[in-house]
Every structure is written in C-alpha cells, then in structure tokens.
Motif scaffolding. Structure first.
Motif, PDB file in Angstrom:
ATOM      1  N   MET A   6      11.273 -37.616  -6.288  1.00 47.78           N
ATOM      2  CA  MET A   6      10.137 -36.952  -6.961  1.00 47.78           C
ATOM      3  C   MET A   6      10.759 -36.640  -8.542  1.00 47.78           C
ATOM      4  N   GLU A   7      12.123 -36.364  -8.740  1.00 45.76           N
ATOM      5  CA  GLU A   7      12.771 -36.043  -9.878  1.00 45.76           C
ATOM      6  C   GLU A   7      12.518 -37.163 -10.613  1.00 45.76           C
ATOM      7  N   ALA A  10       8.805 -37.142 -12.131  1.00 42.53           N
ATOM      8  CA  ALA A  10       8.846 -36.245 -13.152  1.00 42.53           C
ATOM      9  C   ALA A  10       9.354 -36.648 -14.277  1.00 42.53           C
ATOM     10  N   TRP A  11      10.620 -37.146 -14.214  1.00 41.07           N
ATOM     11  CA  TRP A  11      11.245 -37.470 -15.434  1.00 41.07           C
ATOM     12  C   TRP A  11      10.460 -38.617 -16.109  1.00 41.07           C
ATOM     13  N   GLU A  13       7.296 -39.186 -15.954  1.00 47.00           N
ATOM     14  CA  GLU A  13       6.249 -38.914 -16.505  1.00 47.00           C
ATOM     15  C   GLU A  13       6.410 -38.169 -18.063  1.00 47.00           C
ATOM     16  N   ARG A  14       7.571 -37.448 -17.938  1.00 46.05           N
ATOM     17  CA  ARG A  14       7.860 -36.666 -19.328  1.00 46.05           C
ATOM     18  C   ARG A  14       8.110 -37.587 -20.439  1.00 46.05           C
TER      19      ARG A  14
END
Length: 97
Positions: A6-7, A10-11, A13-14
């Motif tokens: 998940m991290e 998210a990373w 996606e940023r």
C-alpha cells in the motif's frame, strides 16, 4: 527497510501525479514558444542546428538578403515559413541528361 504494498502504491501514485504536473508544464511552455502572427519564430541556435551550417554561413545568408530575419530586443529571429522558402529556393533540381 521494508515497505508494504500500500505504501509502494501510494508512493508511485505521487510520482505519477508529479509526472502529470510536469507534462502540463511542458505543454504550456511549448504553446508559449516564440510566435508572431501565429507563426513560429526560430532563433540563431535553432536555425544553425536545423540547417547544420556555421554561424558565419547564416550571417552570409542574412547579409545577402537570401534569408529574411527580424530583430526583437536585440535578438535575431526567423519565421519558419521564411526558412522553408529559403530551403526551397536553395534546393537544386536533379540534373537531367
């Protein structure tokens, strides 16, 4: 150092959001390129790279009047259509026997 899935997502996606922002910025800069009357202007460096000639040759074409140019704030510019016309005029037709 472990990161879970998940991290990582998210990373990523940023990072992709940053790429999208950079892409929009690049597109805006390309739209704002030097234009006059809706026609693209080229500077000396653009023309030297495009025609693969020396700066002295470019100066000779300007001086002889073969290549029209414009001075804006002390910098020389050439209309893209004028450059295309110069190339057409300079092109030698194939020799017929």
């Amino acid at each position: 150092m472990n990161i879970d899935r998940m991290e990582f997502i998210a990373w990523m996606e940023r990072i992709m959001d940053r790429f999208d922002i950079l892409n929009e910025h690049i597109n805006d800069v390309q739209k704002q390129r030097n234009n006059i009357d809706g026609e693209e202007l080229l500077d000396n460096q653009d023309l030297l790279q495009m025609l693969k000639i020396s700066s002295r040759s470019l100066q000779r074409y300007r001086s002889s009047g073969k290549l029209p140019y414009y001075t804006i704030s002390g910098k020389l510019y050439y209309k893209l259509s004028d450059v295309h016309q110069f190339i057409r005029d300079s092109f030698n037709a194939p020799f017929k026997k």
